[in-house]
Scaffold this motif. Structure first.
Motif, mmCIF file in Angstrom:
data_model
loop_
_atom_site.group_PDB
_atom_site.id
_atom_site.type_symbol
_atom_site.label_atom_id
_atom_site.label_comp_id
_atom_site.label_asym_id
_atom_site.label_seq_id
_atom_site.Cartn_x
_atom_site.Cartn_y
_atom_site.Cartn_z
ATOM 1 N N ARG A 88 16.942 24.924 49.993
ATOM 2 C CA ARG A 88 17.343 24.192 48.787
ATOM 3 C C ARG A 88 18.575 24.845 48.161
ATOM 4 N N THR A 89 18.671 26.179 48.219
ATOM 5 C CA THR A 89 19.860 26.874 47.720
ATOM 6 C C THR A 89 21.114 26.397 48.453
ATOM 7 N N ALA A 93 24.162 24.007 46.944
ATOM 8 C CA ALA A 93 25.515 24.563 46.970
ATOM 9 C C ALA A 93 26.478 23.607 47.681
ATOM 10 N N LEU A 94 26.001 22.929 48.726
ATOM 11 C CA LEU A 94 26.850 21.960 49.425
ATOM 12 C C LEU A 94 27.216 20.784 48.523
ATOM 13 N N PHE A 95 26.297 20.378 47.633
ATOM 14 C CA PHE A 95 26.637 19.313 46.686
ATOM 15 C C PHE A 95 27.811 19.728 45.809
ATOM 16 N N ALA A 96 27.887 21.025 45.507
ATOM 17 C CA ALA A 96 28.982 21.509 44.659
ATOM 18 C C ALA A 96 30.280 21.640 45.432
ATOM 19 N N LEU A 97 30.187 22.014 46.707
ATOM 20 C CA LEU A 97 31.387 22.368 47.458
ATOM 21 C C LEU A 97 31.940 21.225 48.304
ATOM 22 N N GLY A 98 31.122 20.188 48.555
ATOM 23 C CA GLY A 98 31.554 19.138 49.469
ATOM 24 C C GLY A 98 31.828 17.820 48.778
ATOM 25 N N ALA A 168 25.719 21.984 39.823
ATOM 26 C CA ALA A 168 25.163 22.178 41.162
ATOM 27 C C ALA A 168 25.080 23.659 41.523
ATOM 28 N N LEU A 169 26.102 24.442 41.168
ATOM 29 C CA LEU A 169 26.075 25.872 41.477
ATOM 30 C C LEU A 169 25.002 26.588 40.666
ATOM 31 N N THR A 170 24.785 26.160 39.438
ATOM 32 C CA THR A 170 23.708 26.759 38.634
ATOM 33 C C THR A 170 22.349 26.462 39.263
ATOM 34 N N ALA A 171 22.150 25.214 39.708
ATOM 35 C CA ALA A 171 20.900 24.857 40.370
ATOM 36 C C ALA A 171 20.702 25.684 41.634
ATOM 37 N N ALA A 172 21.776 25.840 42.424
ATOM 38 C CA ALA A 172 21.684 26.655 43.639
ATOM 39 C C ALA A 172 21.363 28.107 43.289
ATOM 40 N N GLY A 173 21.969 28.612 42.209
ATOM 41 C CA GLY A 173 21.691 29.983 41.783
ATOM 42 C C GLY A 173 20.241 30.185 41.392
ATOM 43 N N ILE A 174 19.644 29.194 40.714
ATOM 44 C CA ILE A 174 18.233 29.291 40.336
ATOM 45 C C ILE A 174 17.360 29.405 41.580
ATOM 46 N N ALA A 176 18.288 30.471 44.507
ATOM 47 C CA ALA A 176 18.556 31.749 45.164
ATOM 48 C C ALA A 176 17.733 32.871 44.525
ATOM 49 N N VAL A 177 17.669 32.876 43.195
ATOM 50 C CA VAL A 177 16.856 33.883 42.495
ATOM 51 C C VAL A 177 15.384 33.726 42.850
ATOM 52 N N LEU A 178 14.902 32.493 42.904
ATOM 53 C CA LEU A 178 13.502 32.262 43.281
ATOM 54 C C LEU A 178 13.221 32.750 44.694
ATOM 55 N N THR A 179 14.162 32.531 45.600
ATOM 56 C CA THR A 179 13.976 32.982 46.984
ATOM 57 C C THR A 179 13.809 34.490 47.049
ATOM 58 N N VAL A 180 14.661 35.211 46.337
ATOM 59 C CA VAL A 180 14.587 36.678 46.338
ATOM 60 C C VAL A 180 13.279 37.135 45.696
ATOM 61 N N ALA A 181 12.894 36.520 44.576
ATOM 62 C CA ALA A 181 11.663 36.914 43.892
ATOM 63 C C ALA A 181 10.445 36.701 44.791
#
Length: 430
Positions: A88-89, A93-98, A168-174, A176-181
């Motif tokens: 999902r991260t 992120a692709l929604f933001a960059l593409g 979109a980048l904020t959503a991807a960041g959220i 990413a943090v969940l994945t690490v946690a």
């Protein structure tokens, strides 16, 4: 305070999954509700292309839930949850960059498949960790999910003042943090061998007619719950003439869940079997669409702010009834799903449950959308509200029928108290 005390009584893995669901819904709802607008207004895509992009995301998620469920049973829910959040991260992120269609389709597939992985896996992990307290765990799960669904659109609206890319980048960041946690905190659990292949697992679950009938009956639950984002906000806007009134529908629900969800679930759990309360919750959800019909079907707009405030009250009453119905039914539904089969197929049961009920709910939502369009063009504004009330009533009657046939799993028996130690010989016990 009682809610927070109850949260602390669960093991750390359950507490993380609750916070995880808050983050999942926050990240999802700060992006997805605004995706169609971004594709049309910012990228200039046609409505047909936008429909394809959104449809691919829904199909990737709804159609592949069974893959995520089977993977959690065979590989362990922890790894599947982590993989889903990581995907999902990347997707967000692709929604933001593409800006090209191929990139957007890839983003849709990845973000949809990610949901198909972690949604059943999270519920399977939660059900296994909570054991006999599953209903309370899923009640708290609802509280965190509803809160995230309220925070997400508010945060998304603020980020859109910058641009869609920031959202979109904020959503991807959220995510990413969940994945690490999850990788750091969620403990791995031993996976019991199933004793057969994946197809054998699917045949076992699909061969349970009572389970399939229950999943079909829950189409009403998911169809009506989705009206919190479609029909009820539209009704609030029409009743008041103010676009911001749609947010009041979610605010009412978030406050109700925070104040009443856990105590309501615990009280109902002590007062009867689960099937009865699932049917009662669906009945409440059906009734929820009657008060808004009184004002949203009236001709003409509001006459000033005072009239708008009065006209929105029946809509908010309907929203509150709908949330109460969800609060009554959904924790027990989630508690019952794994009880239809053996523990080793908990994830598969959740996966197939979401495929069957999700497809049926998609048909229900299409009918509600048709009723909304038909009602506007044919001077029958009551039609979508009547359709929703009938859908809830049909689901409630379906559960009542299954309950009377004895097809629903019995609630788990309370744990027996440990026997008192025998008194030492020659001494009188205190």
């Amino acid at each position: 305070m009682k809610t927070w005390h109850e949260i602390r009584r669960f093991p750390p893995a359950v507490r993380l999954l609750l916070v995880n669901q808050l983050g999942v819904n926050t990240g999802f709802y700060l992006l997805i509700p605004y995706l169609a607008t971004h594709l049309t207004e910012n990228l200039g895509m046609s409505a047909a292309v936008v429909g394809v992009v959104l449809g691919v995301r829904n199909l990737s998620q709804q159609g592949l839930f069974v893959i995520g469920g089977s993977a959690s049973d065979r590989l362990g829910a922890r790894g599947v949850i982590i993989a889903g959040c990581a995907l999902r991260t990347v997707g967000f992120a692709l929604f933001a960059l593409g800006d090209h269609l191929a990139v957007l389709l890839a983003a849709s597939v990845l973000s949809g498949f990610a949901g198909a992985l972690f949604n059943p896996a999270v519920r399977a992990y939660l059900a296994q960790e909570a054991e006999e307290r599953r209903a309370e765990a899923f009640a708290l799960f609802n509280v965190f999910a509803t809160t995230g669904a309220l925070i997400g659109p508010l945060l998304g609206s603020a980020l859109l003042l910058v641009d869609f890319r920031a959202s979109a980048l904020t959503a991807a960041g959220i995510f990413a943090v969940l994945t690490v946690a999850q990788a750091l905190v969620l403990p791995a659990r031993r996976v019991e061998p199933s004793g057969g292949g994946v197809l054998a697992d699917w045949r076992e679950v699909l061969g349970n007619r009572a389970f399939l009938a229950f999943a079909l009956a829950m189409a009403g639950l998911f169809t009506l719950e989705s009206q919190l984002y479609l029909l009820l906000p539209d009704g609030a806007r029409r009743a008041t003439g103010w676009d911001g009134a749609a947010g009041l529908v979610l605010l009412v629900g978030a406050l109700a869940h925070l104040m009443f969800q856990l105590r309501l679930t615990r009280a109902l759990k002590r007062r009867g079997d689960q099937g009865r309360w699932v049917a009662a919750g669906l009945g409440l959800m059906a009734l929820a669409f009657l008060p808004p019909a009184l004002v949203t079907t009236a001709s003409g707009g509001p006459d000033g702010a005072a009239d708008a405030a009065l006209r929105v009250l029946p809509v908010l009453a309907g929203a509150l009834l709908l949330h109460l119905g969800v609060m009554v039914a959904q924790p027990f539904v989630m508690d019952m799903v794994p009880a239809f089969g053996r523990p080793g197929l908990t994830g598969t049961h959740f996966g197939i449950f979401y495929v069957v009920s999700g497809v049926a709910a998609a048909v229900g939502n299409a009918l509600v959308g048709w009723a909304m369009d038909t009602g506007r063009h044919g001077a029958a504004a009551w039609l979508p509200w009547a359709c929703c009330a009938l859908a809830g009533l049909a689901s409630a009657l379906g559960v009542v029928r299954l309950h009377r046939l004895g097809s629903l799993p019995a609630p788990p028996a309370p744990a027996a108290p440990a026997p008192a130690p025998a008194p030492a010989r020659g001494r009188t016990p205190a």
